[in-house]
Design a protein around this motif. Structure first.
Motif, PDB file in Angstrom:
ATOM      1  N   UNK A 106      28.073 -48.656 -50.405  1.00  0.00           N
ATOM      2  CA  UNK A 106      26.681 -48.248 -50.335  1.00  0.00           C
ATOM      3  C   UNK A 106      26.188 -48.452 -48.910  1.00  0.00           C
ATOM      4  N   UNK A 107      25.170 -47.702 -48.532  1.00  0.00           N
ATOM      5  CA  UNK A 107      24.492 -47.960 -47.270  1.00  0.00           C
ATOM      6  C   UNK A 107      23.524 -49.111 -47.507  1.00  0.00           C
ATOM      7  N   UNK A 108      23.687 -50.201 -46.778  1.00  0.00           N
ATOM      8  CA  UNK A 108      22.767 -51.331 -46.931  1.00  0.00           C
ATOM      9  C   UNK A 108      22.662 -52.093 -45.622  1.00  0.00           C
ATOM     10  N   UNK A 109      21.604 -52.879 -45.516  1.00  0.00           N
ATOM     11  CA  UNK A 109      21.363 -53.719 -44.346  1.00  0.00           C
ATOM     12  C   UNK A 109      21.071 -55.139 -44.808  1.00  0.00           C
ATOM     13  N   UNK A 110      21.522 -56.100 -44.029  1.00  0.00           N
ATOM     14  CA  UNK A 110      21.171 -57.481 -44.311  1.00  0.00           C
ATOM     15  C   UNK A 110      19.673 -57.643 -44.088  1.00  0.00           C
ATOM     16  N   UNK A 111      19.035 -58.423 -44.920  1.00  0.00           N
ATOM     17  CA  UNK A 111      17.581 -58.575 -44.852  1.00  0.00           C
ATOM     18  C   UNK A 111      17.195 -60.029 -44.628  1.00  0.00           C
ATOM     19  N   UNK A 112      17.447 -60.867 -45.624  1.00  0.00           N
ATOM     20  CA  UNK A 112      17.293 -62.316 -45.480  1.00  0.00           C
ATOM     21  C   UNK A 112      18.561 -62.959 -46.024  1.00  0.00           C
ATOM     22  N   UNK A 113      18.587 -64.282 -46.029  1.00  0.00           N
ATOM     23  CA  UNK A 113      19.751 -64.977 -46.585  1.00  0.00           C
ATOM     24  C   UNK A 113      19.883 -64.729 -48.082  1.00  0.00           C
ATOM     25  N   UNK A 114      18.806 -64.256 -48.716  1.00  0.00           N
ATOM     26  CA  UNK A 114      18.793 -64.037 -50.155  1.00  0.00           C
ATOM     27  C   UNK A 114      18.830 -62.570 -50.561  1.00  0.00           C
ATOM     28  N   UNK A 134      28.215 -39.764 -49.684  1.00  0.00           N
ATOM     29  CA  UNK A 134      27.055 -38.885 -49.643  1.00  0.00           C
ATOM     30  C   UNK A 134      26.696 -38.557 -48.207  1.00  0.00           C
ATOM     31  N   UNK A 135      26.739 -39.577 -47.354  1.00  0.00           N
ATOM     32  CA  UNK A 135      26.430 -39.368 -45.936  1.00  0.00           C
ATOM     33  C   UNK A 135      27.425 -38.404 -45.299  1.00  0.00           C
ATOM     34  N   UNK A 136      28.713 -38.604 -45.592  1.00  0.00           N
ATOM     35  CA  UNK A 136      29.756 -37.754 -45.016  1.00  0.00           C
ATOM     36  C   UNK A 136      29.637 -36.315 -45.514  1.00  0.00           C
ATOM     37  N   UNK A 137      29.378 -36.165 -46.824  1.00  0.00           N
ATOM     38  CA  UNK A 137      29.302 -34.833 -47.410  1.00  0.00           C
ATOM     39  C   UNK A 137      28.170 -34.016 -46.803  1.00  0.00           C
ATOM     40  N   UNK A 138      27.049 -34.660 -46.543  1.00  0.00           N
ATOM     41  CA  UNK A 138      25.902 -33.937 -46.015  1.00  0.00           C
ATOM     42  C   UNK A 138      25.711 -34.126 -44.522  1.00  0.00           C
ATOM     43  N   UNK A 139      26.630 -34.885 -43.915  1.00  0.00           N
ATOM     44  CA  UNK A 139      26.630 -35.088 -42.467  1.00  0.00           C
ATOM     45  C   UNK A 139      25.306 -35.677 -41.980  1.00  0.00           C
ATOM     46  N   UNK A 141      23.363 -39.120 -40.598  1.00  0.00           N
ATOM     47  CA  UNK A 141      23.596 -40.394 -39.945  1.00  0.00           C
ATOM     48  C   UNK A 141      22.850 -41.489 -40.703  1.00  0.00           C
ATOM     49  N   UNK A 142      23.434 -42.677 -40.753  1.00  0.00           N
ATOM     50  CA  UNK A 142      22.816 -43.783 -41.473  1.00  0.00           C
ATOM     51  C   UNK A 142      21.428 -44.097 -40.925  1.00  0.00           C
ATOM     52  N   UNK A 143      21.268 -44.000 -39.625  1.00  0.00           N
ATOM     53  CA  UNK A 143      19.977 -44.318 -39.022  1.00  0.00           C
ATOM     54  C   UNK A 143      18.897 -43.357 -39.480  1.00  0.00           C
ATOM     55  N   UNK A 144      19.267 -42.127 -39.754  1.00  0.00           N
ATOM     56  CA  UNK A 144      18.294 -41.157 -40.260  1.00  0.00           C
ATOM     57  C   UNK A 144      17.777 -41.585 -41.628  1.00  0.00           C
ATOM     58  N   UNK A 145      18.684 -42.066 -42.484  1.00  0.00           N
ATOM     59  CA  UNK A 145      18.288 -42.550 -43.804  1.00  0.00           C
ATOM     60  C   UNK A 145      17.315 -43.711 -43.663  1.00  0.00           C
ATOM     61  N   UNK A 146      17.643 -44.652 -42.785  1.00  0.00           N
ATOM     62  CA  UNK A 146      16.788 -45.818 -42.593  1.00  0.00           C
ATOM     63  C   UNK A 146      15.388 -45.408 -42.145  1.00  0.00           C
ATOM     64  N   UNK A 147      15.313 -44.494 -41.186  1.00  0.00           N
ATOM     65  CA  UNK A 147      14.017 -44.061 -40.670  1.00  0.00           C
ATOM     66  C   UNK A 147      13.199 -43.344 -41.741  1.00  0.00           C
ATOM     67  N   UNK A 148      13.837 -42.446 -42.481  1.00  0.00           N
ATOM     68  CA  UNK A 148      13.142 -41.694 -43.526  1.00  0.00           C
ATOM     69  C   UNK A 148      12.652 -42.636 -44.625  1.00  0.00           C
ATOM     70  N   UNK A 149      13.511 -43.554 -45.055  1.00  0.00           N
ATOM     71  CA  UNK A 149      13.159 -44.476 -46.133  1.00  0.00           C
ATOM     72  C   UNK A 149      11.991 -45.370 -45.745  1.00  0.00           C
ATOM     73  N   UNK A 150      12.027 -45.904 -44.542  1.00  0.00           N
ATOM     74  CA  UNK A 150      10.955 -46.800 -44.111  1.00  0.00           C
ATOM     75  C   UNK A 150       9.649 -46.037 -43.892  1.00  0.00           C
ATOM     76  N   UNK A 151       9.745 -44.787 -43.485  1.00  0.00           N
ATOM     77  CA  UNK A 151       8.546 -43.958 -43.368  1.00  0.00           C
ATOM     78  C   UNK A 151       7.953 -43.720 -44.753  1.00  0.00           C
ATOM     79  N   UNK A 152       8.800 -43.403 -45.719  1.00  0.00           N
ATOM     80  CA  UNK A 152       8.330 -43.106 -47.072  1.00  0.00           C
ATOM     81  C   UNK A 152       7.708 -44.312 -47.755  1.00  0.00           C
TER      82      UNK A 152
END
Length: 265
Positions: A106-114, A134-139, A141-152
């Motif tokens: 999965x695409x994920x980022x560390x957030x806190x120790x928990x 999913x990222x590879x199939x639709x080409x 970038x992970x950073x694009x997902x992060x930006x879109x998600x945080x905007x939403x």
């Protein structure tokens, strides 16, 4: 708790004639597959056992929920193109599985120790966690997902209910849209809340569908927050963590609250 006992618990909880269960004693994993689609999930049992020692039955509930949701959407192709407004961050505990299936993280980022931040494509009544394939199939970038998600997530309601206990003010956000805890990555909202805090700002995300922010004015405030967090954690459908956090200078720091004392970890 050991792997065989946990396997039996999961088999009982997830029993369905359309599923098969394969326990691998050498790798200490449990594979659960949908016989119709051939798609499945591999659970790393030691991680769940470690969490079980802390939260007991909640550890099993978390994994069962994850498997049910994942199997429901597996075998179907979901596209992100044109669905940018349906991509959101979701918060999960660090014991939550990091792979959709072997070799597909999965695409994920560390957030806190928990906690960790995963990313999801909203499908209406459920959502699908975004993975590398999913990222590879639709080409994308992970950073694009992060930006879109945080905007939403910034577009979601931040209306809160308020309660006061022993001179401490508590704010509750509970819209049941599946992304209540996700508001914790809305930095602008946290800073706005911080401006209105008279004492110390602390918060909790005990499960997916609530976030609690506390204006702590005295030691009792820490105790009340800890009790609330544990109560919500025990009743939540998707538990995250029973620990609370201090919010200082834009950073979240887990705290253990014991009686009238607070201890930073």
């Amino acid at each position: 708790m050991n792997s065989k006992k946990l396997t039996n618990l999961l088999k009982e909880r997830l029993a369905d004639e359309s599923r098969t269960f394969q326990f691998n004693s050498q790798q200490d994993t449990l594979r659960i597959e949908n016989v119709k689609t051939g798609k499945g999930i591999t659970i790393e049992l030691p991680r769940v056992i470690a969490n079980y020692e802390l939260v007991q039955e909640k550890a099993v509930e978390e994994v069962a929920y994850y498997v049910e949701e994942a199997l429901q959407v597996m075998g179907e192709e979901h596209r992100m193109a044109g669905q940018e407004k349906s991509i959101f961050p979701v918060i999960r505990s660090t014991s939550f599985p990091t792979e959709a299936e072997e070799g597909n993280s999965f695409l994920f980022d560390e957030h806190t120790a928990e906690t960790r931040v995963f990313y999801a494509l909203d499908l209406g009544n459920t959502y699908r966690l975004i993975d590398e394939r999913m990222l590879e199939r639709e080409q994308w970038q992970a950073e694009r997902i992060r930006e879109v998600a945080r905007f939403n997530v910034r577009s979601l309601s931040t209306e809160v209910k308020t309660d006061t206990v022993a001179g401490n003010t508590f704010y509750f956000l509970n819209t049941n849209d599946g992304y209540d805890a996700s508001r914790i990555v809305n930095d602008a909202w946290l800073r706005e809340m911080k401006e209105n805090i008279q004492g110390t700002m602390a918060l909790a995300i005990p499960h997916q569908d609530v976030i609690i922010i506390a204006d702590v004015q005295n030691e009792t405030g820490y105790d009340v927050l800890a009790q609330m967090a544990m109560s919500f954690f025990a009743s939540g459908h998707v538990p995250i963590t029973a620990l609370s956090f201090l919010y200082e200078e834009g950073e979240l720091e887990p705290i253990f609250i014991l009686g009238k004392n607070k201890k930073r970890e």
